[in-house]
Enzyme design. Structure first.
Site, PDB file in Angstrom:
ATOM      1  CD1 TRP A 103      -2.501  -1.938   1.630  1.00 11.54           C
ATOM      2  CD2 TRP A 103      -3.124  -0.878  -0.230  1.00 11.54           C
ATOM      3  NE1 TRP A 103      -3.653  -2.746   1.032  1.00 11.54           N
ATOM      4  CE2 TRP A 103      -4.033  -2.103   0.005  1.00 11.54           C
ATOM      5  CE3 TRP A 103      -3.462   0.033  -1.413  1.00 11.54           C
ATOM      6  CZ2 TRP A 103      -5.055  -2.312  -0.951  1.00 11.54           C
ATOM      7  CZ3 TRP A 103      -4.288  -0.248  -2.059  1.00 11.54           C
ATOM      8  CH2 TRP A 103      -5.317  -1.254  -1.942  1.00 11.54           C
ATOM      9  CG  ASP A 174      -2.985   4.366   4.000  1.00 11.21           C
ATOM     10  OD1 ASP A 174      -4.116   4.215   4.384  1.00 11.21           O
ATOM     11  OD2 ASP A 174      -2.899   3.677   2.872  1.00 11.21           O
ATOM     12  CE  LYS A 198      -9.020  -2.366   3.580  1.00 12.42           C
ATOM     13  NZ  LYS A 198      -7.941  -1.682   3.144  1.00 12.42           N
TER      14      LYS A 198
END
Ligand SMILES: *Cc1c(COP(=O)(O)O)cnc(C)c1O
Length: 362
Positions: A103, A174, A198
């Site tokens: 990511w 993030d 999430k």
């Protein structure tokens, strides 16, 4: 139907109590005779929901008044663009991108559309274990425009627990799979963003916690719906927000408070992940290749010593109500995502199944 423990990495499990409440009031929310999805985002009733969600999030994370909370769309990937567009504008300064896995690398690739980010690799192998360099050893550039990093690499199951403390540096995180899993000191950051699916609620809403002074970095090139200043001026309602996701996230925040807040959640998350890693470490049948200090408490990645057994493992687990354990295709093996909504009983069931499976096939 048996109890199902869903180990999906995202969209992921939502607390049962929250779903129950949403179900109860689905058709007739707040005595309105309509569902919350059918109510104007400009109505007093919805604005109340929005404000309460923000207040509860602020309480949970102890967000100081010097930060603004924005509820946006576009997911974490939208922020991969929004961050450089908003913060750099026409400035040619170079940002630092800490590269720790999938990511953070995606964020870097996207940033390349807008600037020339410097990629800083922090992964190294120590005794055949994947380890991440401590922040003191990050090779950051004194003059960089900002540092972007990802405290939890959802796919690899790698975490950075050390908080990034730098002098005079804009720090951006993030937090998609890390937010609300433990308490943090917001003052160590300048901008935190997270997609909801999430550890918060349904996909579709993205949370941004931004230092107020950063909002003034007004950018001419940013599309209005990704423009922090514009979103902030409109109280996150420049365009129609994903009202249901906002409402449901609010219910999750209330649920978290009821659990005792992040201090309690943090202890529970430690206990949950310890139980699972202990099972893996005490066996020659399951392996985890990550340095203990960087093991994710949210996404526990492990391999079977005999990959031929992967599908049998997944099938038998599924039959017992232990679902979505297949690892990401980039990593293989298994991944148990155990966000806040996963109860300790879910981990105990998984551990029990792992012991049984090892005895049977090991
Ligand atoms: C899931 C995830 C993303 C992507 O989120 P979207 O909301 O799908 O854009 C980005 N970063 C991390 C760390 C993630 O876990």
């Amino acid at each position: 139907m048996n109890v199902v423990y869903n180990f999906s990495a995202g969209p992921a499990m939502i607390p049962k109590d929250v779903l129950q409440q949403a179900k109860k009031e689905l058709k007739n929310w707040n005595q309105s005779g309509s569902s919350i999805m059918e109510i104007s985002h400009r109505s007093d009733e919805f604005i109340q929901v929005a404000l309460e969600a923000e207040k509860d999030l602020r309480d949970l994370l102890m967000i100081p008044d010097s930060f603004t909370v924005l509820f946006c769309q576009g997911g974490a990937r939208g922020q991969f663009s929004a961050v450089p567009m908003n913060l750099l504008g026409n400035d040619s300064k170079i940002p630092d991108y800490i590269n720790s896995g999938y990511w953070s690398n995606c964020a870097l690739i996207e940033a390349k559309k807008y600037c020339r980010p410097k990629s800083i690799f922090i992964t190294k192998m120590i005794n055949e274990k994947i380890s991440l360099l401590p922040i003191e050893e990050w090779n950051i550039n004194k003059n960089s425009a900002y540092i972007h990093y990802c405290p939890n690499e959802t796919i690899e199951g790698l975490s950075i627990y050390q908080e990034p403390v730098f002098d005079n540096k804009i720090v951006i995180g993030d937090f998609s799979s890390f937010i609300l899993s433990r308490s943090i000191n917001i003052e160590n950051y300048d901008l935190i963003y997270a997609g909801a699916q999430k550890n918060i609620g349904p996909a579709g809403i993205t949370i941004i916690i931004i230092r107020k002074t950063l909002i003034e970095y007004y950018s001419k090139i940013s599309p209005s719906i990704l423009d922090y200043k514009k979103i902030s001026e409109h109280n996150s309602m420049f365009n129609t927000p994903p009202t249901f996701a906002w409402y449901l996230s609010g219910l999750v925040f209330k649920w978290l408070k009821k659990q005792g807040g992040l201090k309690k959640i943090e202890i529970l998350n430690q206990e949950k992940s310890d139980l699972l890693y202990k099972k893996i470490d005490n066996s020659d049948f399951y392996i985890n290749r990550i340095d203990k200090k960087n093991r994710s408490q949210m996404n526990v990645v492990f391999h079977l010593i005999e990959p031929k057994l992967n599908n049998i493992f997944l099938q038998e687990a599924f039959e017992l109500g232990l679902t979505s354990l297949r690892g990401h295709s980039l990593v293989g093996g298994m991944r148990a995502s155990i966000y806040n909504a996963m109860p300790l009983e879910g981990i105990k069931s998984l551990v029990k199944f792992m012991s049984y499976f090892e005895n049977r096939y090991g």
